[in-house]
Design an enzyme around this catalytic site. Sequence first.
Site, PDB file in Angstrom:
ATOM      1  N   ARG A  32       0.830  -1.209   0.000  1.00 38.88           N
ATOM      2  CA  ARG A  32       0.000   0.000   0.000  1.00 38.88           C
ATOM      3  C   ARG A  32       0.862   1.257   0.000  1.00 38.88           C
ATOM      4  NH1 ARG A  32      -0.695   4.600   2.973  1.00 38.88           N
ATOM      5  NH2 ARG A  32      -0.413   3.373   4.892  1.00 38.88           N
ATOM      6  N   ASP A  33       1.533   1.527   1.108  1.00 37.82           N
ATOM      7  CA  ASP A  33       2.330   2.745   1.230  1.00 37.82           C
ATOM      8  C   ASP A  33       3.535   2.718   0.304  1.00 37.82           C
ATOM      9  OD1 ASP A  33       3.044   5.219   2.254  1.00 37.82           O
ATOM     10  OD2 ASP A  33       4.074   4.402   3.988  1.00 37.82           O
ATOM     11  N   HIS A 230       6.288   4.457  12.748  1.00 34.17           N
ATOM     12  CA  HIS A 230       6.384   4.406  11.283  1.00 34.17           C
ATOM     13  C   HIS A 230       7.446   5.416  10.865  1.00 34.17           C
ATOM     14  CE1 HIS A 230       4.231   4.014   7.225  1.00 34.17           C
ATOM     15  NE2 HIS A 230       5.159   4.945   7.013  1.00 34.17           N
ATOM     16  N   HIS A 232      10.546   6.973   8.283  1.00 35.79           N
ATOM     17  CA  HIS A 232      11.166   7.125   6.972  1.00 35.79           C
ATOM     18  C   HIS A 232      12.657   7.366   7.187  1.00 35.79           C
ATOM     19  CE1 HIS A 232       7.610   7.721   4.120  1.00 35.79           C
ATOM     20  NE2 HIS A 232       7.076   7.423   5.291  1.00 35.79           N
ATOM     21  N   CYS A 263       8.126  10.060   0.469  1.00 32.25           N
ATOM     22  CA  CYS A 263       7.238  11.147   0.839  1.00 32.25           C
ATOM     23  C   CYS A 263       7.272  12.213  -0.238  1.00 32.25           C
ATOM     24  CB  CYS A 263       7.661  11.754   2.172  1.00 32.25           C
ATOM     25  SG  CYS A 263       6.650  13.165   2.640  1.00 32.25           S
ATOM     26  N   ASN A 272      10.425   4.583   2.939  1.00 31.95           N
ATOM     27  CA  ASN A 272      10.127   3.986   4.235  1.00 31.95           C
ATOM     28  C   ASN A 272      11.309   3.188   4.761  1.00 31.95           C
ATOM     29  OD1 ASN A 272       7.132   4.454   4.700  1.00 31.95           O
ATOM     30  ND2 ASN A 272       7.072   3.565   2.656  1.00 31.95           N
TER      31      ASN A 272
END
Length: 328
Positions: A32-33, A230, A232, A263, A272
């Site tokens: 997803r991300d 979460h 990055h 991002c 990520n």
Amino acid sequence: MTHREPAIGALPMRVPAPGLPERVTIYEVGPRDGLQNEQALVPLETKATFVRRLVAAGLPVVEATSFVHPRWVPQLADAAELVALLEADDQLGDRARDLPVLVPNERGLDRALELGMRHVAIFGSATETFAAKNLNRTLATQMEMFEPTVARAREAGLDVRAYVSMCFGDPWEGPVPIDQVVTAGRQLLDLGASQLSLGDTIGVGTAGHVTALVEAFAEAGVGPERLALHFHDTYGQALSNVQAGLRAGVTTYDASAGGLGGCPYAVSATGNLATEDLVWLLDGLGIEHGVDLGALVATSAWMAGELGRPSPSAVVRALGADRAQSPA
């Protein structure tokens, strides 16, 4: 002295550190991300194979997709088709409905309910500017949007996870006050979310900041067992931040296979935290996680080939050269 390449499948020496959790949960967000910002559309079958391989590698939670409007995220326009394809898989079957999906609003929830999904996630903001740009809301009115979504999901028996973004810094507002993050996070939990994932969306967080934020939540009555982190790796701090989280008692960490994702609000963002890099750290600390590192590296090396570029994961680069075989 003859130079020898490290053996494929090498593992770090296990040297446990006192005071750390014995086991953690890795919440895989790659499908997803990780894929949502890809410019070229990834074929449906490739996405399904990616999810299958991640599940087979032992990842306990794999977030499959998002029921966002296709206009906003064209890459995930095939969400319903993906779920159907996974449900038809001999290995997954009905377990495909246990894969979490992101639902931005009630319309997204409607689609998830129609497909019988059991775990959904909502995505909030810790800053006014990001709430306006990403949700067309304010910090206060975003909760008005989420409230009926969470209430309906809980009434239907679904588990709800809440993400909150920009917890460590915002590209427009700069550093984000810790109490502002805690207020937004508490509101999301009070709506009925079972877990809160704190996002370092642009990767500016550092270890001391992580410690202070987790402690502030504890003072507000939210213990580390209800939090996920979460990170990055924009500035190379993700693994350092994980260690701070472990010392603070957090046992759930979001990560993306092969370091996929990034991002769009930080020009230098590198994506990520790579799941493989997280697994390598955990293995070295003797912390259990249940993931087969070899199978995971092979999966990420394969996906990097599908995307036509090298993986940003250090562990995939170190171990993945001979593991990029096509799926059986």
